[in-house]
Design an enzyme around this catalytic site. Structure first.
Site, PDB file in Angstrom:
ATOM      1  N   TYR A 242       0.852  -1.199   0.000  1.00  0.00           N
ATOM      2  CA  TYR A 242       0.000   0.000   0.000  1.00  0.00           C
ATOM      3  C   TYR A 242       0.887   1.247   0.000  1.00  0.00           C
ATOM      4  CZ  TYR A 242      -2.916   3.729   1.865  1.00  0.00           C
ATOM      5  OH  TYR A 242      -3.555   4.934   2.059  1.00  0.00           O
TER       6      TYR A 242
HETATM    7  O1  UGB Z   1      -2.213   6.887   7.779  1.00  0.00           O
HETATM    8  C1  UGB Z   1      -2.324   6.207   6.793  1.00  0.00           C
HETATM    9  O2  UGB Z   1      -1.790   6.513   5.739  1.00  0.00           O
HETATM   10  C2  UGB Z   1      -3.068   4.921   6.826  1.00  0.00           C
HETATM   11  O3  UGB Z   1      -3.951   4.971   7.948  1.00  0.00           O
HETATM   12  C3  UGB Z   1      -4.660   3.807   8.159  1.00  0.00           C
HETATM   13  O4  UGB Z   1      -3.779   2.735   8.416  1.00  0.00           O
HETATM   14  P1  UGB Z   1      -3.430   2.371   9.920  1.00  0.00           P
HETATM   15  O5  UGB Z   1      -2.720   3.485  10.573  1.00  0.00           O
HETATM   16  O6  UGB Z   1      -2.763   1.045   9.878  1.00  0.00           O
HETATM   17  O7  UGB Z   1      -4.885   2.323  10.565  1.00  0.00           O
HETATM   18  P2  UGB Z   1      -5.699   1.104  11.224  1.00  0.00           P
HETATM   19  O8  UGB Z   1      -5.833   0.003  10.270  1.00  0.00           O
HETATM   20  O9  UGB Z   1      -6.923   1.694  11.778  1.00  0.00           O
HETATM   21  O10 UGB Z   1      -4.746   0.633  12.407  1.00  0.00           O
HETATM   22  C4  UGB Z   1      -4.447   1.528  13.484  1.00  0.00           C
HETATM   23  C5  UGB Z   1      -3.591   0.816  14.485  1.00  0.00           C
HETATM   24  O11 UGB Z   1      -4.329  -0.251  15.050  1.00  0.00           O
HETATM   25  C6  UGB Z   1      -3.584  -1.451  14.962  1.00  0.00           C
HETATM   26  N1  UGB Z   1      -4.496  -2.575  14.788  1.00  0.00           N
HETATM   27  C7  UGB Z   1      -5.242  -2.684  13.678  1.00  0.00           C
HETATM   28  C8  UGB Z   1      -6.130  -3.712  13.515  1.00  0.00           C
HETATM   29  C9  UGB Z   1      -6.261  -4.663  14.544  1.00  0.00           C
HETATM   30  O12 UGB Z   1      -7.044  -5.632  14.487  1.00  0.00           O
HETATM   31  N2  UGB Z   1      -5.493  -4.526  15.656  1.00  0.00           N
HETATM   32  C10 UGB Z   1      -4.616  -3.498  15.811  1.00  0.00           C
HETATM   33  O13 UGB Z   1      -3.949  -3.410  16.839  1.00  0.00           O
HETATM   34  C11 UGB Z   1      -2.650  -1.276  13.805  1.00  0.00           C
HETATM   35  O14 UGB Z   1      -1.528  -2.086  13.935  1.00  0.00           O
HETATM   36  C12 UGB Z   1      -2.342   0.216  13.899  1.00  0.00           C
HETATM   37  O15 UGB Z   1      -1.290   0.398  14.783  1.00  0.00           O
HETATM   38  C13 UGB Z   1      -5.508   3.488   6.947  1.00  0.00           C
HETATM   39  O16 UGB Z   1      -6.179   2.250   7.131  1.00  0.00           O
HETATM   40  C14 UGB Z   1      -4.700   3.431   5.698  1.00  0.00           C
HETATM   41  O17 UGB Z   1      -5.562   3.287   4.597  1.00  0.00           O
HETATM   42  C15 UGB Z   1      -3.844   4.648   5.551  1.00  0.00           C
HETATM   43  O18 UGB Z   1      -4.621   5.737   5.156  1.00  0.00           O
END
Ligand code: UGB
Length: 431
Positions: A242
């Site tokens: 991504y």
């Molecule tokens: O800023 C971005 O550019 C991206 O932001 C977002 O990604 P992330 O920051 O990864 O958000 P998100 O999935 O909510 O996980 C948040 C936290 O929860 C943790 N996480 C997640 C899932 C889970 O089951 N458990 C968990 O601990 C996980 O490890 C993480 O630490 C957008 O989805 C992406 O499209 C993109 O725009």
């Protein structure tokens, strides 16, 4: 005696009968015995050919109407109405990904202040399309049409630019999600790379060329350890596909700006959350699971360090998007040729205040008045990064961007929306 039809198509299946020459001669003799019969046959054949040809041309010219719902005078009128500018100096904006989370909010904000907005979305099923349809209804109520199509559809995009001379494109259509890239890598290439190039090709040829603002991502910082993340930091270590496609998008847009004079602004969004949000994101799925009494999985980083994100509330992101549109200079190209240097910018849009994932869960528990069943596991090697933290000085200086919503306040608004939209029993079987 059996009829000609019965002879050629006998009632016994699988026995297609081939006529012998002398039988055929008899039929022909009978059919063409008189001149008047021959004349009638000729007329019949001409009529048959003419109707076949006109049917073919109907299929050709009408295929787009049969295969999709665009085109036609009525459709063009709807598009023009939606793009109508209602204030002096207003913009006319094509918003791709308008049925998405950020797209819906930006479209509404623009429309409310009198800009013309035409939405564009493919309504794919990466997450529940009924939520996208509900967002569409909301936009429709405010006089915004969403044209259904994929950003890879050059014909449809070109048609839209024929109908409306868009001043700006807010390009938010993308394959989002960091971890889903391991499941469906090609969808990222399709939307974030191929679709982006298709859109840029259309924009470069448009007259006038629009200015483009588009969604990059905080994920381009990848394994960067220098905090807070600044636009001047290196971004050559993506941790996920991504992130790699978003980084590629930054390079591709730079090339188009350089060659064709397109004015381009890339926005690195930092984990955007809020009402009408994305069900695949942690804050959203945690809320659903907590309400349903199901466990939630919380990832933990190396050495048992909690993961953290610079969670950014949607209203702040919208201000950053609108500020970018308002400060974008005009593209300089014409007829697909660059006529002068063009603006190229990249901004972080974050909150400058990272919060750990367990803290996020505690805030949700408080607002939901329910305890989460926490399952803590080591972060799998799935493209996640341990933390994000935005330096927003550049956006503050150039766009007047100033986030004002902390996670407590933003999640309260999200939970209120969630409960009003889904109720307490979303997806749960009530006995
Ligand atoms: O800023 C971005 O550019 C991206 O932001 C977002 O990604 P992330 O920051 O990864 O958000 P998100 O999935 O909510 O996980 C948040 C936290 O929860 C943790 N996480 C997640 C899932 C889970 O089951 N458990 C968990 O601990 C996980 O490890 C993480 O630490 C957008 O989805 C992406 O499209 C993109 O725009």
């Amino acid at each position: 005696m059996p009829s000609l039809e019965e002879e050629l198509f006998p009632s016994t299946p699988g026995k297609f009968k081939i006529d012998r020459p002398h039988t055929m001669n008899r039929h022909l003799h009978r059919c063409f015995a008189s001149t008047s019969n021959m004349f009638l046959w000729a007329l019949f054949l001409i009529a048959l050919t003419a109707s076949y040809l006109s049917f073919q041309s109907f299929i050709d010219s009408g295929s787009k109407y049969l295969s999709s719902s665009w085109g036609g005078i009525q459709w063009e009128k709807q598009v023009r109405n939606s793009a109508q500018i209602q204030r002096s100096g207003g913009l006319s904006v094509l918003v791709t990904g308008a049925a998405g989370f950020v797209g819906t909010h930006v479209s509404l904000a623009l429309k409310k202040r009198g800009d013309g907005v035409v939405g564009f979305d493919n309504f794919n099923n990466y997450y529940d399309p009924t939520l996208k349809r509900a967002r569409k209804s909301l936009l429709n109520k405010h006089g915004i049409i969403i044209v259904e199509g994929d950003v890879n559809d050059a014909r449809l995009l070109a048609k839209l630019f024929d109908v409306v001379a868009f001043t700006h494109v807010m390009h938010l259509a993308a394959q989002a999600g960091v971890r889903y890239a391991m499941e469906n890598p090609h969808s990222y290439v399709h939307s974030n790379i191929a679709g982006l190039v298709t859109l840029l090709e259309i924009c470069k040829s448009a007259n006038p060329q629009p200015a483009i603002v588009w969604a990059s991502s905080s994920s381009v910082y990848g394994l960067n350890e220098k905090v807070p993340f600044s636009e001047y930091d290196q971004t050559d270590q993506p941790a996920s596909l991504y992130a790699a496609t978003k980084k590629a998008g930054e390079e591709i847009t730079h090339a188009y700006s350089n060659i064709y004079g397109l004015s381009i602004t890339g926005l690195r969004f930092f984990t955007v959350y809020g009402p009408w949000g994305r069900p695949d994101m942690a804050y959203f799925s945690f809320t659903r699971n907590i309400l349903q009494g199901k466990p939630i999985t919380i990832y933990r980083g190396k050495n048992r360090v909690d993961l953290a994100r610079d969670f950014t509330f949607i209203d702040d992101i919208v201000k950053g998007c609108v500020g970018s549109l308002d400060t974008a200079r005009k593209s300089t190209g014409s007829g697909g040729k660059k006529l002068g240097p063009a603006q190229y910018r990249i901004f972080n849009l974050g909150n400058t205040s990272p919060v750990t994932v367990p803290t996020l869960v505690s805030i949700l528990e408080k607002h939901l008045k329910m305890k989460a069943k926490r399952k803590i596991v080591d972060m799998p090697g799935n493209g996640d990064v341990p933390f994000t933290h935005a330096n927003i000085s550049l956006a503050r200086r150039e766009l007047g961007y100033k986030p004002t919503t902390d996670l407590q306040t933003g999640l309260k608004k999200f939970v209120k929306w969630y409960l009003s939209f889904y109720g307490y029993n979303h997806g749960k079987v009530v006995n």
